[in-house]
Design a protein around this motif. Structure first.
Motif, PDB file in Angstrom:
ATOM      1  N   LYS A 308       0.826  -1.208   0.000  1.00 40.90           N
ATOM      2  CA  LYS A 308       0.000   0.000   0.000  1.00 40.90           C
ATOM      3  C   LYS A 308       0.863   1.262   0.000  1.00 40.90           C
ATOM      4  N   ILE A 309       1.921   1.247   0.809  1.00 44.34           N
ATOM      5  CA  ILE A 309       2.817   2.404   0.891  1.00 44.34           C
ATOM      6  C   ILE A 309       3.498   2.646  -0.458  1.00 44.34           C
ATOM      7  N   ILE A 310       3.979   1.579  -1.076  1.00 47.34           N
ATOM      8  CA  ILE A 310       4.675   1.714  -2.359  1.00 47.34           C
ATOM      9  C   ILE A 310       3.713   2.177  -3.455  1.00 47.34           C
ATOM     10  N   LEU A 311       2.518   1.613  -3.491  1.00 50.59           N
ATOM     11  CA  LEU A 311       1.544   2.012  -4.519  1.00 50.59           C
ATOM     12  C   LEU A 311       1.130   3.469  -4.345  1.00 50.59           C
ATOM     13  N   LYS A 312       1.107   3.924  -3.123  1.00 52.33           N
ATOM     14  CA  LYS A 312       0.785   5.320  -2.859  1.00 52.33           C
ATOM     15  C   LYS A 312       1.843   6.252  -3.437  1.00 52.33           C
ATOM     16  N   GLY A 313       3.061   5.726  -3.612  1.00 47.36           N
ATOM     17  CA  GLY A 313       4.150   6.535  -4.163  1.00 47.36           C
ATOM     18  C   GLY A 313       4.190   6.564  -5.683  1.00 47.36           C
ATOM     19  N   LYS A 314       3.205   5.978  -6.337  1.00 46.75           N
ATOM     20  CA  LYS A 314       3.148   5.977  -7.797  1.00 46.75           C
ATOM     21  C   LYS A 314       3.081   7.408  -8.324  1.00 46.75           C
ATOM     22  N   GLY A 315       4.037   7.767  -9.167  1.00 42.37           N
ATOM     23  CA  GLY A 315       4.047   9.102  -9.758  1.00 42.37           C
ATOM     24  C   GLY A 315       4.706  10.154  -8.897  1.00 42.37           C
ATOM     25  N   SER A 316       5.004   9.826  -7.644  1.00 45.04           N
ATOM     26  CA  SER A 316       5.737  10.766  -6.785  1.00 45.04           C
ATOM     27  C   SER A 316       7.118  10.193  -6.469  1.00 45.04           C
ATOM     28  N   SER A 317       7.136   9.056  -5.776  1.00 48.59           N
ATOM     29  CA  SER A 317       8.421   8.413  -5.503  1.00 48.59           C
ATOM     30  C   SER A 317       8.860   7.490  -6.636  1.00 48.59           C
ATOM     31  N   PHE A 318       7.884   6.828  -7.277  1.00 44.67           N
ATOM     32  CA  PHE A 318       8.217   5.756  -8.213  1.00 44.67           C
ATOM     33  C   PHE A 318       7.639   5.973  -9.611  1.00 44.67           C
ATOM     34  N   ASP A 319       8.310   5.366 -10.569  1.00 46.13           N
ATOM     35  CA  ASP A 319       7.899   5.391 -11.974  1.00 46.13           C
ATOM     36  C   ASP A 319       6.529   4.733 -12.119  1.00 46.13           C
ATOM     37  N   PRO A 320       5.514   5.455 -12.631  1.00 52.12           N
ATOM     38  CA  PRO A 320       4.156   4.901 -12.743  1.00 52.12           C
ATOM     39  C   PRO A 320       4.080   3.626 -13.580  1.00 52.12           C
ATOM     40  N   LYS A 321       4.819   3.560 -14.669  1.00 50.93           N
ATOM     41  CA  LYS A 321       4.778   2.368 -15.531  1.00 50.93           C
ATOM     42  C   LYS A 321       5.321   1.146 -14.804  1.00 50.93           C
ATOM     43  N   ILE A 322       6.386   1.342 -14.048  1.00 46.58           N
ATOM     44  CA  ILE A 322       6.976   0.221 -13.321  1.00 46.58           C
ATOM     45  C   ILE A 322       6.058  -0.207 -12.178  1.00 46.58           C
ATOM     46  N   ILE A 323       5.425   0.761 -11.529  1.00 48.02           N
ATOM     47  CA  ILE A 323       4.506   0.447 -10.431  1.00 48.02           C
ATOM     48  C   ILE A 323       3.317  -0.366 -10.930  1.00 48.02           C
ATOM     49  N   GLU A 324       2.830  -0.076 -12.133  1.00 45.69           N
ATOM     50  CA  GLU A 324       1.704  -0.846 -12.682  1.00 45.69           C
ATOM     51  C   GLU A 324       2.054  -2.324 -12.821  1.00 45.69           C
ATOM     52  N   VAL A 325       3.262  -2.596 -13.244  1.00 48.94           N
ATOM     53  CA  VAL A 325       3.710  -3.994 -13.353  1.00 48.94           C
ATOM     54  C   VAL A 325       3.955  -4.572 -11.964  1.00 48.94           C
ATOM     55  N   PHE A 326       4.568  -3.787 -11.092  1.00 47.57           N
ATOM     56  CA  PHE A 326       4.825  -4.231  -9.717  1.00 47.57           C
ATOM     57  C   PHE A 326       3.532  -4.641  -9.016  1.00 47.57           C
ATOM     58  N   GLU A 327       2.480  -3.883  -9.207  1.00 40.72           N
ATOM     59  CA  GLU A 327       1.199  -4.180  -8.564  1.00 40.72           C
ATOM     60  C   GLU A 327       0.691  -5.565  -8.988  1.00 40.72           C
ATOM     61  N   LYS A 328       0.906  -5.907 -10.236  1.00 36.96           N
ATOM     62  CA  LYS A 328       0.437  -7.204 -10.755  1.00 36.96           C
ATOM     63  C   LYS A 328       1.215  -8.376 -10.167  1.00 36.96           C
ATOM     64  N   ILE A 329       2.496  -8.164  -9.909  1.00 36.75           N
ATOM     65  CA  ILE A 329       3.345  -9.302  -9.512  1.00 36.75           C
ATOM     66  C   ILE A 329       3.864  -9.171  -8.078  1.00 36.75           C
ATOM     67  N   SER A 330       3.302  -8.266  -7.297  1.00 36.99           N
ATOM     68  CA  SER A 330       3.803  -8.036  -5.941  1.00 36.99           C
ATOM     69  C   SER A 330       3.682  -9.281  -5.060  1.00 36.99           C
ATOM     70  N   TYR A 331       2.729 -10.156  -5.392  1.00 38.64           N
ATOM     71  CA  TYR A 331       2.587 -11.392  -4.617  1.00 38.64           C
ATOM     72  C   TYR A 331       3.864 -12.241  -4.696  1.00 38.64           C
ATOM     73  N   LYS A 332       4.607 -12.103  -5.791  1.00 31.66           N
ATOM     74  CA  LYS A 332       5.853 -12.853  -5.940  1.00 31.66           C
ATOM     75  C   LYS A 332       6.908 -12.369  -4.948  1.00 31.66           C
ATOM     76  N   PHE A 333       6.844 -11.086  -4.592  1.00 32.02           N
ATOM     77  CA  PHE A 333       7.766 -10.548  -3.585  1.00 32.02           C
ATOM     78  C   PHE A 333       7.504 -11.236  -2.240  1.00 32.02           C
ATOM     79  N   LYS A 334       6.227 -11.413  -1.923  1.00 29.04           N
ATOM     80  CA  LYS A 334       5.868 -12.053  -0.657  1.00 29.04           C
ATOM     81  C   LYS A 334       6.360 -13.496  -0.619  1.00 29.04           C
ATOM     82  N   ILE A 335       6.152 -14.208  -1.730  1.00 27.27           N
ATOM     83  CA  ILE A 335       6.603 -15.597  -1.808  1.00 27.27           C
ATOM     84  C   ILE A 335       8.110 -15.678  -1.626  1.00 27.27           C
TER      85      ILE A 335
END
Length: 340
Positions: A308-335
């Protein structure tokens, strides 16, 4: 497994003669044009190419120029087939990066000997490259762990972050995000060099690096210097070596992984695509690990809280295009985190 040889010649008699000379020893593929050969090579692996110089539509020189211009094909040994040889032709063959030529009419044993020699040379080259790559990987991890061994609070950060960067990079590659930059070669170098992103911390004093609590303003300004210190150290490596491509990405990640998309980061307050792509990718992996790891000055956030914190940084802290992909595969980070 037999080595695979591609033979390219518009003369069917030549193709059949060469096939007769080599079949049984090697796997043989015959092509009667340079255009068809290029199409074949895109999806098929070969170990050596024999190509005639004089062919219609796309001659041997043009064919080899295209092969050598493709990063995935450029290392395949090429031997030209020619009925005449002079200094001009020899110079052209060398200029294009071919390893040798075979004169017509073909002498079977001469042809076989040359092919055998160049296949052996190529095998030695590949083995040497693999050994160099393994040595580079060992040095990279050793340097990164040298930094981490000073700070028990961030132990494992380098390896975890490198895993997250690998997951995100491979997803971006698959989604073809920034495909003009993010080639397979760029991705390989990025993943390889990711463990070096915090190497500058080796120049930060123990009083600041190991402080058991939050940093004050002065200490934080000092800590921020790890980005420029890391870049300087890696630039020295570049200057003292042949400028391995992964070192340039390592330098960019070390210096710019704390820059922010809106220009409020450090050390140079770069914004948007001014920030190197490798650093924009690293920033997400770095922050995710920082959030989900306990530190003396904070508790570890859960995976869901961190996302949630990282997604909130979309367009401010982080590249929006990369965040869109990150959101889709973030479950892999947890695994990955649970597996480490």
């Amino acid at each position: 497994m037999k080595k695979h040889i591609l033979i390219v010649d518009n003369n069917i008699l030549n193709l059949k003669l060469l096939e007769n000379f080599l079949e049984g020893i090697y796997k043989i593929t015959l092509m009667n044009s340079g255009i068809e050969a290029i199409k074949f090579l895109i999806n098929n692996k070969v170990d050596l190419i024999l190509v005639d110089i004089n062919m219609p539509n796309m001659n041997g020189y043009e064919t080899v120029k295209k092969i050598k211009g493709n990063v995935n094909l450029k290392d395949i040994p090429v031997i030209f087939l020619t009925s005449k040889v002079n200094y001009e032709i020899e110079a052209k063959i060398i200029e294009l990066g071919a390893v040798d030529f075979v004169r017509k009419p073909f002498v079977k044993q001469m042809l076989r000997n040359k092919i055998k020699i160049y296949l052996e040379v190529e095998s030695c080259r590949k083995n040497l490259d693999e050994k160099i790559n393994r040595l580079q990987d060992v040095i990279i991890i050793s340097l990164a762990e040298l930094v981490e061994c000073r700070d028990e609070n961030t132990g494992g950060h380098v390896k975890r972050t490198a895993k997250y960067v690998k997951i995100l990079t491979e997803a971006l590659l698959e989604e073809k995000v920034y495909e003009n930059i993010l080639t397979k070669e760029y991705a390989y170098d990025l993943i390889k060099s990711a463990p070096l992103h915090d190497i500058g911390k080796i120049g930060i004093s123990d009083a600041t690096l190991l402080k058991n609590g939050s940093l004050d303003d002065e200490e934080f300004e000092f800590m921020k210097q790890h980005t420029t210190l890391g870049a300087l150290a890696l630039q020295k490596m570049i200057d003292e070596s042949n400028g391995e491509s992964f070192l340039y990405l390592a330098k960019d990640m070390a210096k710019y992984h704390h820059e922010k998309w809106d220009g409020t980061g450090y050390p140079d307050r770069l914004k948007g695509e001014e920030i190197p792509l490798c650093a924009r990718i690293m920033a997400i992996g770095d922050v995710y690990d920082a959030l989900t790891t306990k530190r003396p000055y904070k508790k570890a956030f859960s995976h869901d809280e961190s996302i949630k914190i990282i997604l909130k940084g979309k367009g401010s802290s982080f590249d929006p295009k990369i965040i869109e992909v990150f959101e889709k595969i973030s479950y892999k980070f947890k695994i990955e985190k649970e597996a480490l």
